[in-house]
Design an enzyme around this catalytic site. Structure first.
Site, mmCIF file in Angstrom:
data_model
loop_
_atom_site.group_PDB
_atom_site.id
_atom_site.type_symbol
_atom_site.label_atom_id
_atom_site.label_comp_id
_atom_site.label_asym_id
_atom_site.label_seq_id
_atom_site.Cartn_x
_atom_site.Cartn_y
_atom_site.Cartn_z
ATOM 1 N N LYS A 107 -2.027 2.656 1.395
ATOM 2 C CA LYS A 107 -1.037 3.666 1.762
ATOM 3 C C LYS A 107 -1.746 4.880 2.351
ATOM 4 O O LYS A 107 -2.507 5.560 1.674
ATOM 5 C CB LYS A 107 -0.212 4.059 0.530
ATOM 6 C CG LYS A 107 0.563 2.882 -0.068
ATOM 7 C CD LYS A 107 1.357 3.272 -1.297
ATOM 8 C CE LYS A 107 0.471 3.711 -2.447
ATOM 9 N NZ LYS A 107 1.216 3.859 -3.708
ATOM 10 N N GLY A 164 4.918 6.606 -4.744
ATOM 11 C CA GLY A 164 4.170 5.380 -5.020
ATOM 12 C C GLY A 164 4.926 4.440 -5.928
ATOM 13 O O GLY A 164 4.978 3.226 -5.690
#
Length: 265
Positions: free
Chosen positions: A173, A208
């Site tokens: 990410k 997340g």
């Protein structure tokens, strides 16, 4: 039948991340969310004021209670706190016939530690090898694999370093990099670059947790890993854009944004 998805993670008393974010995401994406609580935190938009992990036997009992009776089509992990919990959860996942999305949570959005340093080796050697998809952010890549990502070009190196520990796929990410929000999904042979515009919104607590839960939800519905990650990225991008001003600090993303904009899918 509505798919069942199990989150194994910590509780966020402010409702922005952790178990609470996971269950909201699962509801928004049309699956039945279930939970194994690994830790309890005193947490709000300003930070984490305290954290208390649960005993390993409690976590095992919760997991077995759900899986043995109800069954699961996907499992997602978040805050696991200690080496003992990491190893117990890894063993449970290894014995479960369902895809597993591992979010190797190390620190909160506010910089508070949520994983003991002594647990890192267990994450590397026990948890990542049982993951269908691992979803580390750039800080977690540095923590786990020792790779510093300074630019998009470094993401391939980061992905290779994490894949070396055994997950089938890794999603690096890149949200902490400047510019567009760029993520890299790869299994070591095929690559999928996912890009989205960066929204000027500070309310990003729980991104997340939300992304990993969205991936697990889509996998439970029968999507392939690339399809599931693309759909999850779309959901999280909308949730970040909407934001949810809460408290005096960093608020969460808006898990229900599709219900309010009429774009549920």
């Amino acid at each position: 039948m509505i798919p069942n998805v199990l989150t194994v993670a910590g509780s966020d008393s402010g409702g922005g991340a952790g178990i609470q974010a996971d269950l909201k995401t699962m509801l928004a994406l049309g699956v039945h969310g279930m939970s194994v609580v690994t830790a309890v935190t005193a947490q709000n938009s300003l930070g984490v004021q305290g954290a208390w992990e649960l005993p390993v036997e409690s976590v095992r009992a919760q997991y077995r209670s759900v899986v043995d009776d109800i069954g699961v089509q996907a499992v997602k992990t978040g805050m696991l706190a200690s080496a003992e919990l990491v190893e117990a959860v890894a063993e449970l996942i290894a014995g479960t016939d369902a895809p597993a999305v591992v979010d190797p949570v190390g620190v909160s959005k506010h910089g508070d530690a949520l994983l003991a340093a002594s647990a890192l080796d267990s994450v590397r050697t026990k948890l990542l090898p049982v993951a269908t998809v691992a979803t580390p952010n750039l800080d977690e890549v540095a923590q786990i694999a020792g790779v510093r990502v300074e630019a998009e070009r470094d993401m391939r190196t980061a992905a290779a370093a994490v894949l070396a520990y055994g997950p089938r796929w890794v999603l690096i990410k890149g949200g902490h990099l400047p510019g567009d929000a760029v993520d890299l999904l790869t299994d070591g042979s095929e690559e999928h670059w996912l890009r989205a515009p960066r929204h000027d919104n500070r309310h990003t607590h729980g991104t997340g947790c939300t992304l990993a839960s969205a991936v697990a939800s889509q996998l439970a519905k029968g999507q392939s890993v690339p399809e599931a990650v693309a759909a999850a990225k779309d959901y999280v991008t909308g949730a970040v854009a909407a934001g949810f001003a809460l408290g005096g600090g960093i608020g969460p993303v808006d898990h229900g944004w599709r219900f309010r904009t009429g774009t549920e899918r």
